[in-house]
Every structure is written in structure tokens, then in C-alpha cells.
Design a protein around this motif. Sequence first.
Motif, PDB file in Angstrom:
ATOM      1  N   ILE A   1       0.838  -1.196   0.000  1.00 32.88           N
ATOM      2  CA  ILE A   1       0.000   0.000   0.000  1.00 32.88           C
ATOM      3  C   ILE A   1       0.878   1.254   0.000  1.00 32.88           C
ATOM      4  O   ILE A   1       0.621   2.205  -0.747  1.00 32.88           O
ATOM      5  CB  ILE A   1      -0.947  -0.012   1.211  1.00 32.88           C
ATOM      6  CG1 ILE A   1      -1.903  -1.201   1.108  1.00 32.88           C
ATOM      7  CG2 ILE A   1      -1.721   1.297   1.317  1.00 32.88           C
ATOM      8  CD1 ILE A   1      -2.660  -1.495   2.397  1.00 32.88           C
ATOM      9  N   ASP A   2       1.918   1.247   0.820  1.00 29.56           N
ATOM     10  CA  ASP A   2       2.832   2.400   0.862  1.00 29.56           C
ATOM     11  C   ASP A   2       3.481   2.630  -0.500  1.00 29.56           C
ATOM     12  O   ASP A   2       3.668   3.777  -0.923  1.00 29.56           O
ATOM     13  CB  ASP A   2       3.919   2.164   1.915  1.00 29.56           C
ATOM     14  CG  ASP A   2       3.387   2.270   3.333  1.00 29.56           C
ATOM     15  OD1 ASP A   2       2.277   2.820   3.524  1.00 29.56           O
ATOM     16  OD2 ASP A   2       4.076   1.786   4.257  1.00 29.56           O
ATOM     17  N   GLU A   3       3.812   1.541  -1.169  1.00 32.27           N
ATOM     18  CA  GLU A   3       4.455   1.664  -2.485  1.00 32.27           C
ATOM     19  C   GLU A   3       3.492   2.256  -3.516  1.00 32.27           C
ATOM     20  O   GLU A   3       3.928   2.900  -4.469  1.00 32.27           O
ATOM     21  CB  GLU A   3       4.933   0.280  -2.926  1.00 32.27           C
ATOM     22  CG  GLU A   3       5.823   0.264  -4.160  1.00 32.27           C
ATOM     23  CD  GLU A   3       5.048   0.203  -5.477  1.00 32.27           C
ATOM     24  OE1 GLU A   3       5.613   0.624  -6.510  1.00 32.27           O
ATOM     25  OE2 GLU A   3       3.883  -0.235  -5.461  1.00 32.27           O
ATOM     26  N   TYR A   4       2.214   2.074  -3.307  1.00 35.05           N
ATOM     27  CA  TYR A   4       1.208   2.521  -4.286  1.00 35.05           C
ATOM     28  C   TYR A   4       0.887   4.007  -4.169  1.00 35.05           C
ATOM     29  O   TYR A   4       0.800   4.705  -5.186  1.00 35.05           O
ATOM     30  CB  TYR A   4      -0.058   1.694  -4.073  1.00 35.05           C
ATOM     31  CG  TYR A   4      -1.207   2.073  -4.979  1.00 35.05           C
ATOM     32  CD1 TYR A   4      -1.105   1.939  -6.366  1.00 35.05           C
ATOM     33  CD2 TYR A   4      -2.407   2.555  -4.451  1.00 35.05           C
ATOM     34  CE1 TYR A   4      -2.177   2.262  -7.195  1.00 35.05           C
ATOM     35  CE2 TYR A   4      -3.473   2.877  -5.269  1.00 35.05           C
ATOM     36  CZ  TYR A   4      -3.354   2.746  -6.642  1.00 35.05           C
ATOM     37  OH  TYR A   4      -4.408   3.069  -7.460  1.00 35.05           O
ATOM     38  N   PHE A   5       0.719   4.512  -2.956  1.00 30.28           N
ATOM     39  CA  PHE A   5       0.299   5.904  -2.795  1.00 30.28           C
ATOM     40  C   PHE A   5       1.387   6.874  -3.253  1.00 30.28           C
ATOM     41  O   PHE A   5       2.566   6.696  -2.938  1.00 30.28           O
ATOM     42  CB  PHE A   5      -0.033   6.207  -1.335  1.00 30.28           C
ATOM     43  CG  PHE A   5      -1.309   5.568  -0.849  1.00 30.28           C
ATOM     44  CD1 PHE A   5      -2.435   5.500  -1.660  1.00 30.28           C
ATOM     45  CD2 PHE A   5      -1.390   5.041   0.433  1.00 30.28           C
ATOM     46  CE1 PHE A   5      -3.615   4.920  -1.205  1.00 30.28           C
ATOM     47  CE2 PHE A   5      -2.552   4.461   0.900  1.00 30.28           C
ATOM     48  CZ  PHE A   5      -3.670   4.392   0.069  1.00 30.28           C
ATOM     49  N   ALA A   6       0.975   7.928  -3.985  1.00 29.72           N
ATOM     50  CA  ALA A   6       1.886   9.006  -4.366  1.00 29.72           C
ATOM     51  C   ALA A   6       2.080   9.953  -3.183  1.00 29.72           C
ATOM     52  O   ALA A   6       1.379   9.865  -2.175  1.00 29.72           O
ATOM     53  CB  ALA A   6       1.331   9.766  -5.567  1.00 29.72           C
ATOM     54  N   GLY A   7       3.032  10.869  -3.340  1.00 34.63           N
ATOM     55  CA  GLY A   7       3.304  11.838  -2.286  1.00 34.63           C
ATOM     56  C   GLY A   7       2.228  12.914  -2.193  1.00 34.63           C
ATOM     57  O   GLY A   7       1.390  13.066  -3.090  1.00 34.63           O
ATOM     58  N   PRO A   8       2.245  13.700  -1.115  1.00 33.00           N
ATOM     59  CA  PRO A   8       1.197  14.694  -0.873  1.00 33.00           C
ATOM     60  C   PRO A   8       1.024  15.712  -2.000  1.00 33.00           C
ATOM     61  O   PRO A   8      -0.101  16.129  -2.278  1.00 33.00           O
ATOM     62  CB  PRO A   8       1.657  15.382   0.410  1.00 33.00           C
ATOM     63  CG  PRO A   8       2.553  14.405   1.079  1.00 33.00           C
ATOM     64  CD  PRO A   8       3.226  13.647  -0.014  1.00 33.00           C
ATOM     65  N   ALA A   9       2.119  16.099  -2.640  1.00 25.24           N
ATOM     66  CA  ALA A   9       2.031  17.119  -3.690  1.00 25.24           C
ATOM     67  C   ALA A   9       1.450  16.576  -4.986  1.00 25.24           C
ATOM     68  O   ALA A   9       1.160  17.352  -5.904  1.00 25.24           O
ATOM     69  CB  ALA A   9       3.419  17.721  -3.954  1.00 25.24           C
ATOM     70  N   PHE A  10       1.251  15.263  -5.074  1.00 23.61           N
ATOM     71  CA  PHE A  10       0.818  14.638  -6.335  1.00 23.61           C
ATOM     72  C   PHE A  10      -0.428  13.768  -6.163  1.00 23.61           C
ATOM     73  O   PHE A  10      -0.790  13.013  -7.064  1.00 23.61           O
ATOM     74  CB  PHE A  10       1.980  13.828  -6.922  1.00 23.61           C
ATOM     75  CG  PHE A  10       3.208  14.662  -7.119  1.00 23.61           C
ATOM     76  CD1 PHE A  10       3.335  15.495  -8.219  1.00 23.61           C
ATOM     77  CD2 PHE A  10       4.210  14.675  -6.164  1.00 23.61           C
ATOM     78  CE1 PHE A  10       4.439  16.317  -8.371  1.00 23.61           C
ATOM     79  CE2 PHE A  10       5.324  15.488  -6.316  1.00 23.61           C
ATOM     80  CZ  PHE A  10       5.442  16.312  -7.417  1.00 23.61           C
ATOM     81  N   SER A  52       6.998   3.017 -14.033  1.00 24.72           N
ATOM     82  CA  SER A  52       7.364   2.952 -12.618  1.00 24.72           C
ATOM     83  C   SER A  52       6.457   3.840 -11.780  1.00 24.72           C
ATOM     84  O   SER A  52       6.243   3.596 -10.587  1.00 24.72           O
ATOM     85  CB  SER A  52       8.818   3.390 -12.422  1.00 24.72           C
ATOM     86  OG  SER A  52       9.694   2.528 -13.107  1.00 24.72           O
ATOM     87  N   TYR A  53       5.941   4.904 -12.415  1.00 25.92           N
ATOM     88  CA  TYR A  53       5.115   5.863 -11.703  1.00 25.92           C
ATOM     89  C   TYR A  53       3.753   6.078 -12.357  1.00 25.92           C
ATOM     90  O   TYR A  53       2.919   6.805 -11.821  1.00 25.92           O
ATOM     91  CB  TYR A  53       5.831   7.210 -11.615  1.00 25.92           C
ATOM     92  CG  TYR A  53       7.159   7.146 -10.903  1.00 25.92           C
ATOM     93  CD1 TYR A  53       7.224   6.815  -9.560  1.00 25.92           C
ATOM     94  CD2 TYR A  53       8.348   7.416 -11.573  1.00 25.92           C
ATOM     95  CE1 TYR A  53       8.436   6.755  -8.884  1.00 25.92           C
ATOM     96  CE2 TYR A  53       9.567   7.364 -10.909  1.00 25.92           C
ATOM     97  CZ  TYR A  53       9.601   7.039  -9.575  1.00 25.92           C
ATOM     98  OH  TYR A  53      10.803   6.980  -8.916  1.00 25.92           O
ATOM     99  N   SER A  54       3.530   5.495 -13.519  1.00 27.73           N
ATOM    100  CA  SER A  54       2.284   5.723 -14.237  1.00 27.73           C
ATOM    101  C   SER A  54       1.746   4.361 -14.700  1.00 27.73           C
ATOM    102  O   SER A  54       1.944   3.355 -14.034  1.00 27.73           O
ATOM    103  CB  SER A  54       2.541   6.674 -15.406  1.00 27.73           C
ATOM    104  OG  SER A  54       1.344   7.055 -16.022  1.00 27.73           O
ATOM    105  N   CYS A  55       1.029   4.317 -15.820  1.00 25.00           N
ATOM    106  CA  CYS A  55       0.472   3.067 -16.352  1.00 25.00           C
ATOM    107  C   CYS A  55      -0.460   2.391 -15.335  1.00 25.00           C
ATOM    108  O   CYS A  55      -0.164   1.326 -14.786  1.00 25.00           O
ATOM    109  CB  CYS A  55       1.577   2.099 -16.768  1.00 25.00           C
ATOM    110  SG  CYS A  55       2.749   2.790 -17.950  1.00 25.00           S
ATOM    111  N   SER A  56      -1.563   3.039 -15.085  1.00 25.94           N
ATOM    112  CA  SER A  56      -2.525   2.572 -14.083  1.00 25.94           C
ATOM    113  C   SER A  56      -3.017   1.162 -14.383  1.00 25.94           C
ATOM    114  O   SER A  56      -3.133   0.753 -15.535  1.00 25.94           O
ATOM    115  CB  SER A  56      -3.713   3.530 -14.056  1.00 25.94           C
ATOM    116  OG  SER A  56      -4.732   3.059 -13.214  1.00 25.94           O
ATOM    117  N   PHE A  57      -3.323   0.414 -13.307  1.00 26.32           N
ATOM    118  CA  PHE A  57      -3.939  -0.903 -13.432  1.00 26.32           C
ATOM    119  C   PHE A  57      -5.450  -0.733 -13.262  1.00 26.32           C
ATOM    120  O   PHE A  57      -5.909  -0.256 -12.216  1.00 26.32           O
ATOM    121  CB  PHE A  57      -3.367  -1.867 -12.394  1.00 26.32           C
ATOM    122  CG  PHE A  57      -1.962  -2.283 -12.699  1.00 26.32           C
ATOM    123  CD1 PHE A  57      -1.701  -3.416 -13.458  1.00 26.32           C
ATOM    124  CD2 PHE A  57      -0.884  -1.525 -12.256  1.00 26.32           C
ATOM    125  CE1 PHE A  57      -0.402  -3.792 -13.755  1.00 26.32           C
ATOM    126  CE2 PHE A  57       0.416  -1.889 -12.554  1.00 26.32           C
ATOM    127  CZ  PHE A  57       0.662  -3.029 -13.310  1.00 26.32           C
TER     128      PHE A  57
END
Length: 587
Positions: free
Chosen positions: A33-42, A118-123
Motif C-alpha cells: 500500500i505504501d508503495e502505491y500511494f503518491a506523495g502529498p504534492a501529487f 514505474s510511476y504511471s500506467c494505471s492498473f
Amino acid sequence: MALNGINLALAWSGQEAIWQRVYLALGLTQAEIDEYFAGPAFLAWARMGNLHTWGGPLPRSWHLKQLYLQHRILDRMRSFGMTPVLPAFAGHVPKAVTRVFPQANVTQLGSWGHFNCSYSCSFLLAPGDPLFPLIGSLFLRELTREFGTDHIYGADTFNEMQPPSSEPTYLAAATAAVYEAMTAVDPSAVWLLQGWLFQHQPQFWAPAQVGAVLGAVPRGRLLVLDLFAESQPVYTRTASFQGQPFIWCMLHNFGGNHGLFGALEAVNRGPEAARLFPNSTMVGTGMAPEGIHQNEMVYALMAELGWRKDPIPDLAAWVTRFAAQRYGISHPEAEAAWKLLLRGVYNCSGEACSGHNRSPLVKRPSLQMNTTVWYNRADVFEAWRLLLTATPTLATSPTFRYDLLDVTRQAVQELVSLYYEAVRTAYLSKELVPLLRAGGILAYELLPALDEVLASDSRFLLGSWLEQARAAAVSEAEAAFYEQNSRYQLTLWGPVGNILDYANKQLAGLVADYYTPRWRLFLEALVESLSQGVPFQQRQFDQNAFLLEQAFVLSTQRYPSQPRGDTVDLAKKLFLKYYPWWAASSL
């Protein structure tokens, strides 16, 4: 918001805490779950499925504080009689769902915004998969148990992402699955949908595809935001969203950029045109900016139009009243300045209005930068002069001092464009001395002067911006993390400048330590090119500029959060130095 009559607004804080509960209940690990969530600014983009992972992970304290904040927001909104819009499940899931449910039918979408997978390409979960209603109803049940509900929910499955199929049957099924997951928990659910997808990829969203989405939800239960209606309305080419109710929205600002900008005539006339459109289903007006705290006149006008049946008949008279109300007194020079701005920077039309501030000042320099504007720069300089003329009477007004600084900032922005043109002309003509003269003024006089005048107002301080980010933290390590998120959003936006300078702002500290070093590097490269008789290498410059940009993002330098200097004195100093040059060069 309530005082301006806004009665429907997003309330999306705290949803990651709810998603965390849902994903843990489904069997995902905390690490996944931590790996999935983006940072606060994004998070805004992560919530629409555009991004994941980048800028994360979110600290535990973030979830707790956001839950608390959301409760306070909802209590306040409801006490005012406002309707909060809560989030719903749009179909995007963490990749780790496929570990827990290996039979799940999941499609990986394409990349977004120059990010790699690595940061995009939604499932995206297939609409017919049994997991879809399970996850959707689990989330909404947990969300409404925590926060209650006002029965309007926002979800966007294909925002700036091409669906895996253009078949109307697929698009209808994907849309119906989102809605049915809502109504399984809340039979009174109404879906608030951004109409941006139809505007952003019009070549994909042909009538059959648009119709599949709009027809998959019972009429009246889909409320569409015509997000960019002041410039590129969608209702006109979708038969008023095929009978679904819609809100005519002004987007106005992409990225929260500074820069005087507006399309006031289009804003003024747009809602009436939508209301009178054949078989119109418009039910309200709205605002959907990506950033506020700039161009306040534009938002004042849009807020007023929500109360009016007809357009304002005379915008020049309206802006005269606006100035008098803003400063608490009528002043002929100040009112004349606003009328000039109204006919110039606030009278954008056509293709120029599709973005916001493209000034060379806030972009990575090159020899191909566009300096054309839709207005006469003379109007900006004359408005600057008129506001300075009004200072003996109005200098005690905080709003006047803010406006004087903002117009001064705009005038400097125009000067940067003009000196850049002189630099480019000198370089292309292989004239070293004029290049040194114009470049020296731009990078060693003008930009430092701009930073100094910006530093005189707390609303134009990088230090204030970063302190707001740091204030959310419960430890110094968290504060540093939040600050770095904030610095990334202002500049590189991604690890390698993926959406470079998208959220550009003109803040004291940012001008001095980000834009100015980059301009100096550019000018040094041009001088070296002429001196040695070798071509200017843009690619090499970009690589060197990235090192400067990255160094700024990774820096821990602290910046003042209290203003220094007097705005009026500094604006006068700039005016006396540069206005005569502009006046002489424009003859």
C-alpha cells in the motif's frame, strides 16, 4: 466559498486512510500500500489514476491528520448548507491486487505525462470482474461510515488516459460498473464526472463513445462538469451532454501559475449561452482552477455570475466598481489601470487561452522560446504607471499594495521577454557585445530586482510556500519530506523533469535560486558559443540545467517566511529604471 454562494464542492481529504483500510482488509501488505500511494504534492493525479508511487510513501501521521481534517471540513461545509462531494471507486487498483487475486481481470493502461510505468500506467479492473463491485462497495461503505454522505460522489476512470477499448459496449460497461458500485451502497447516489476526458482526447471520444458513457447512467444521476467551458466547451458538441445535467465551469489556471491572465468576455457571456443552448441541461456554474491566489478579479467575476441571470452588460463599468470596492475608495488612475488590464491581459481569446503563463521567465531557456502575447504590452506598462501614480492615496490599502506588486511583477515578466528577444537577435546575428549587454541586464539586474520586490509581500515568498508544507509534519524528517515534495511540484514535477515547470510560480527565493541560475547558465553557454565559434548545443545545455534544477529540489536551504522591504518603494525603483527604456524602445 459559502459567502460567494458556492454550494457544491469536492471534499476528498482523508480518502487514502480509507483506501488503506480497504486494501488491508483485502489482503495487501502495508508495504504494498505504501508503495502505491503518491506523495502529498501529487495526490490529485494519483486519485485519478494518472500516477502512483511518485513522491511517496505517505507517512502514518499523514493519514491520521487528513482524517481529522476531513471531519472538520465536512462539519463546516454542512453547517453552511453546502454539499460535499465525496470520492468513489473508479476502477484503478494497486498492482498488488493481482498477487492476492491472481485471477483478477486487470488491464495496464498506457503511461501519462512523460512518466514511465514505474510511476504511471494505471492498473484498471475490468468492469465485469467480480472484484469491481466488491472493492467499490467496500470503499464506499467504509467511507460513508466514517464521514456520512450527502449522496454526490466523484470518480474519473479515463481522465487523460485512453481506454483499453473504443467499443461503446466496453465504455458503457466500465461506466455502469462505477455507478452500480455507488448505488449498491447508496441508492440515492449521484455521480459527479469531469467532462475533461471528452475535451482532452476529442479524436478518441467520437459521438458513439461519448454516448456510451453518458447513456450508461440513468438520466439525472450523472452530473457532468464542463470543465474548461470558457475556452473549449464540450456541451456544444455533445447535444448538452445528451440530456445529462451539467455545470458550466471556468478552469482559468493550469498549475497555479502567476501571470495576469483571463478571458473575461468569454466568462461573462458563456453561462448565458449555455443556458440558452437548445434543450440545455445546464444546472449551475462552477470554478475548477488548478490553483488559486492569483488574478482575483477573474474569480470575483465568476462568483458574481452565479447570482445573475444575464451577463454583465458593461464590463468596463463593472471593473471600475471592482477597483473601488477593492481599495475602499474610488480613484481615477487606479480605475483607468484596471480598464487597461481588462482590454489587454484579461481579454484573451482563441488558441492563446488554452494554457496560462508561457513566459520565458519561468521556462527552461532555449533559442526557440515563444514571446508572442495576445495583448498590447503597452497596456501593462501604462497600467503600472497609473497604479504608481495612485500610491499617495492608496498605499495604505493592503489589496492595492498586492495589486501594485502583481502588476510590477507582470511588467518585469514582459521586460524579460523583450530582453530575451534582444539576446536571441544578438546571438543569431553573432554580435557579442549586444548579447552581453542584454543578457547582463536580464540575468544580473532584472531578475534580482524582481526577487527583491517579490520578497516584500508574504504572498510571494517561497519561504511561506515551503513552511506551509513543513507545518503538516510531526517530525523534522517528515518536514523535510513534505518540503521536497513541494519543491518538486514547483519545478521538475517528476524525477527527471517529466512535466518541467508546469506549476511555475514567481516567488522570492524561487526566482533567485532556480530561475536566475538557469538563465545565467544559458547566457554563459551562448557567450561561449559565439566566442569559440561553435554551435550552441541545446541538449547539452538541458543536461547542465537539469543538474541546477535537481540541486534546487534537493537543497535544504531555508527561506524567509516574513516579508522584507517596502513594495511601493521597490516598485518605484524598478519603474524609474526600466520604464524609460521600454518607452524609448517601443517608439
